[in-house]
Design an enzyme around this catalytic site. Structure first.
Site, short mmCIF file in Angstrom:
data_model
loop_
_atom_site.label_atom_id
_atom_site.label_comp_id
_atom_site.label_asym_id
_atom_site.label_seq_id
_atom_site.Cartn_x
_atom_site.Cartn_y
_atom_site.Cartn_z
N THR A 294 0.82 -1.22 0.00
CA THR A 294 0.00 0.00 0.00
C THR A 294 0.86 1.27 0.00
O THR A 294 1.90 1.34 0.65
CB THR A 294 -0.92 -0.02 1.24
OG1 THR A 294 -1.66 -1.22 1.23
CG2 THR A 294 -1.87 1.17 1.25
N GLY B 279 -1.01 6.93 -2.38
CA GLY B 279 -1.91 7.12 -3.53
C GLY B 279 -2.48 5.82 -4.07
O GLY B 279 -3.17 5.82 -5.10
N GLY C 249 -4.29 2.33 -2.60
CA GLY C 249 -4.77 1.40 -1.58
C GLY C 249 -5.53 0.28 -2.25
O GLY C 249 -4.94 -0.70 -2.73
N SER C 250 -6.86 0.45 -2.38
CA SER C 250 -7.67 -0.57 -3.06
C SER C 250 -7.19 -0.77 -4.50
O SER C 250 -7.18 -1.88 -5.03
CB SER C 250 -9.15 -0.15 -3.09
OG SER C 250 -9.61 0.06 -1.78
N ARG D 45 -26.18 -10.61 35.00
CA ARG D 45 -26.53 -9.21 35.31
C ARG D 45 -28.05 -9.11 35.57
O ARG D 45 -28.85 -9.56 34.74
CB ARG D 45 -26.14 -8.33 34.12
CG ARG D 45 -26.66 -6.91 34.16
CD ARG D 45 -25.86 -6.06 35.08
NE ARG D 45 -26.32 -4.67 35.05
CZ ARG D 45 -26.02 -3.79 35.99
NH1 ARG D 45 -25.26 -4.13 37.01
NH2 ARG D 45 -26.46 -2.55 35.91
N GLU E 87 -6.80 -6.36 3.82
CA GLU E 87 -6.93 -7.57 2.98
C GLU E 87 -8.08 -7.40 1.98
O GLU E 87 -8.75 -8.37 1.63
CB GLU E 87 -7.19 -8.81 3.84
CG GLU E 87 -6.14 -9.06 4.89
CD GLU E 87 -4.92 -9.82 4.39
OE1 GLU E 87 -5.02 -10.51 3.34
OE2 GLU E 87 -3.87 -9.70 5.03
C1 LIG Z 1 -3.96 -1.07 10.55
C2 LIG Z 1 -3.63 -1.27 9.09
C3 LIG Z 1 -2.65 -2.19 8.74
C4 LIG Z 1 -2.32 -2.37 7.39
N1 LIG Z 1 -1.30 -3.23 7.05
C5 LIG Z 1 -0.87 -3.27 5.76
C6 LIG Z 1 0.31 -4.01 5.41
O1 LIG Z 1 0.94 -4.66 6.26
N2 LIG Z 1 0.73 -3.99 4.13
C7 LIG Z 1 0.08 -3.29 3.16
O2 LIG Z 1 0.52 -3.30 2.01
N3 LIG Z 1 -1.06 -2.59 3.45
C8 LIG Z 1 -1.53 -2.55 4.73
N4 LIG Z 1 -2.64 -1.81 5.06
C9 LIG Z 1 -3.35 -1.10 4.00
C10 LIG Z 1 -4.73 -1.64 3.70
O3 LIG Z 1 -4.62 -2.83 2.98
C11 LIG Z 1 -5.50 -0.53 2.97
O4 LIG Z 1 -5.82 0.45 3.95
C12 LIG Z 1 -6.73 -1.01 2.26
O5 LIG Z 1 -6.38 -1.83 1.16
C13 LIG Z 1 -7.60 0.14 1.74
O6 LIG Z 1 -6.84 1.08 1.05
P1 LIG Z 1 -6.95 2.64 1.45
O7 LIG Z 1 -6.80 2.75 2.91
O8 LIG Z 1 -6.01 3.39 0.59
O9 LIG Z 1 -8.46 3.05 1.09
P2 LIG Z 1 -9.01 3.46 -0.35
O10 LIG Z 1 -8.60 2.46 -1.37
O11 LIG Z 1 -8.68 4.88 -0.61
O12 LIG Z 1 -10.58 3.31 -0.12
C14 LIG Z 1 -11.37 4.31 0.56
C15 LIG Z 1 -12.82 3.87 0.44
O13 LIG Z 1 -13.20 3.84 -0.95
C16 LIG Z 1 -13.70 2.56 -1.28
N5 LIG Z 1 -13.36 2.23 -2.66
C17 LIG Z 1 -12.16 2.30 -3.27
N6 LIG Z 1 -12.26 1.88 -4.54
C18 LIG Z 1 -13.54 1.50 -4.72
C19 LIG Z 1 -14.28 0.94 -5.82
N7 LIG Z 1 -13.70 0.68 -6.99
N8 LIG Z 1 -15.60 0.69 -5.65
C20 LIG Z 1 -16.21 0.94 -4.46
N9 LIG Z 1 -15.56 1.44 -3.39
C21 LIG Z 1 -14.24 1.73 -3.52
C22 LIG Z 1 -13.02 1.60 -0.32
O14 LIG Z 1 -13.73 0.37 -0.21
C23 LIG Z 1 -13.04 2.44 0.96
O15 LIG Z 1 -14.31 2.33 1.55
C24 LIG Z 1 -3.02 -1.64 6.39
C25 LIG Z 1 -4.01 -0.73 6.76
C26 LIG Z 1 -4.30 -0.52 8.09
C27 LIG Z 1 -5.37 0.50 8.44
#
Ligand SMILES: Cc1cc2nc3c(=O)[nH]c(=O)nc-3n(C[C@H](O)[C@H](O)[C@H](O)COP(=O)(O)OP(=O)(O)OC[C@H]3O[C@@H](n4cnc5c(N)ncnc54)[C@H](O)[C@@H]3O)c2cc1C
Length: 377
Positions: free
Chosen positions: A115, A118, A120-121, A261, A356
């Site tokens: 991740t 810029g 994530g998903s 309780r 995940e």
């Molecule tokens: C405590 C913690 C530990 C983590 N550990 C790791 C790790 O060890 N290694 C690693 O690589 N990552 C790690 N992550 C990252 C994690 O996998 C990401 O936070 C996650 O994949 C979501 O990405 P984002 O936070 O950028 O959210 P975004 O992708 O920006 O998503 C924001 C919102 O938009 C929604 N969204 C995005 N795209 C779409 C779509 N096409 N259709 C509908 N909805 C959408 C999402 O579902 C979400 O609700 C960790 C995160 C946390 C919080």
């Protein structure tokens, strides 16, 4: 038998540390080392690795049962009991000695760095790049939210190494690299503080012209997502199992509370408003358990689809949110106290719908799999 012995281990060796860990917000090194040493002795630490690499060689149904037991506490403590990403099974013979074998023996820790701020998903949009220079690769970029990078000895880092022409246009070629802590140009800094799961810290990783030899590519160049996918999809089943374990603890505590309780001269479990909540919690939990066991069994049979894993992860993590929320309600004000496990379970549960693959990403996977045969996706 494995499940029962792990359950006893957690009650005897892990629960006594919970109050300290939640109060401190971290797992002290001496607690971490003590739990890991005992877990190694009992064969829990590496049970999920295949026998031919020195692991316990358990099947995936057993792994799911173990993951269910592990789910009961903070990820900070879970990471002391069982460790090592199965992605490391992609190591070559030479890489094994430096990375996989020490992880299986509990001598080294790894972390998974995909991740970025810029990306994530939309993991395909990562911008960390590796350019070839002779027999080396030079990595530049940034990762965030990387769990346990503070404790890890090395990271599995995903970087763009070129572009592929595909029927749907140009796509990044993504490669996984094994990068040791201490390599010049690789810096790990603490990230923000997650609201739950004390001891499970997230970190920022910075790569500035960080040079690694091509012998540190995990898998083949350009196959980073194939390597990751092999591990991520089964990983979702184990996340589902963790969720079932956490929900079971919240439900067991809620049952005990409802049975003891008293208000209005009787135990609150005698009020239908409370007992029907408990009935719904048990029903949803059992549904999630069966979906999860079925996915784990399919994994053993080699028939698990991406959608099967996504359904287990989606349903179990959302079930956990509902069950822990109702558990707080059943406990009333006691459910809101941070020195009492119910409030902790509620807070720790929230991450399971995000990492995940978020719930929305899982729904994409499931809906595509059922609409595609109708050419409607
Ligand atoms: C405590 C913690 C530990 C983590 N550990 C790791 C790790 O060890 N290694 C690693 O690589 N990552 C790690 N992550 C990252 C994690 O996998 C990401 O936070 C996650 O994949 C979501 O990405 P984002 O936070 O950028 O959210 P975004 O992708 O920006 O998503 C924001 C919102 O938009 C929604 N969204 C995005 N795209 C779409 C779509 N096409 N259709 C509908 N909805 C959408 C999402 O579902 C979400 O609700 C960790 C995160 C946390 C919080």
């Amino acid at each position: 038998m494995v499940r029962d012995s792990l359950r006893a281990f957690i009650r005897e060796e892990v629960y006594p540390h919970e109050d300290t860990v939640y109060a401190a917000g971290d797992v002290a090194p001496e607690i971490e080392e003590a739990i890991r040493a005992k877990s190694l002795d009992l064969g829990f630490w590496n049970a999920h690795f295949p026998e031919d690499v020195g692991g316990g060689g358990i099947d995936n149904v057993t792994y799911a049962l173990m993951s269910q037991e592990l789910g009961v506490t903070t990820w900070g403590l879970i990471s002391c009991i069982m460790g090592g990403s199965l992605i490391l099974c992609a190591c070559t013979e030479d890489q094994r000695a430096v990375y996989l074998d020490p992880v299986v023996r509990g001598e080294k820790l790894d972390c998974f760095a995909l991740t970025e701020p810029g990306a994530g998903s939309d993991a395909m949009s990562i911008r960390t790049r590796a350019r070839r220079d002779g027999d080396d690769w030079v990595i530049t970029g940034q990762k965030h939210f990387i769990s346990n990078a503070d404790r890890a000895d090395f990271a599995v880092v995903f970087a763009v190494t070129g572009e592929n022409e595909t029927p749907r246009g140009k796509r990044s070629r993504i490669t996984a690299f094994l990068v040791d802590k201490g390599t010049k140009g690789f810096v790990v800094e603490p990230g923000s503080n997650p609201i739950g799961n004390p001891g499970h810290n997230v970190n920022n990783l910075y790569f500035d012209e960080c040079r690694v030899p091509s012998s540190q590519i995990l898998g083949e160049e350009g196959t980073g997502f194939d390597v990751a996918g092999e591990w991520l999809v089964p990983g979702r089943v184990m996340v589902a199992a963790n969720c079932c374990g956490k929900a079971r603890r919240a439900l067991d505590m809620s049952l005990e509370w409802a049975a003891s309780r008293k208000q209005f001269g009787q135990t609150i479990g005698r009020f239908q408003g409370v007992s029907f909540k408990l009935a719904d919690m048990e029903t949803e939990l059992q549904a999630a358990e069966w979906l999860t066991y079925d996915a784990a069994w399919r994994l053993d049979q080699g028939t698990l689809s991406d959608a099967d894993a996504a359904m287990a992860k989606l349903y179990a993590s959302e079930m956990l949110g509902r069950v822990t929320d109702e558990a707080v309600q059943v406990h009333g004000g006691m459910g809101m106290m941070s020195d009492f496990p119910i409030g902790r379970l509620w807070r720790d549960a929230r991450i399971e719908r995000i990492w995940e693959g978020t719930s929305e990403v899982q729904r994409h996977i499931i809906s595509r799999s059922i609409l595609r045969p109708l050419e409607a996706s």
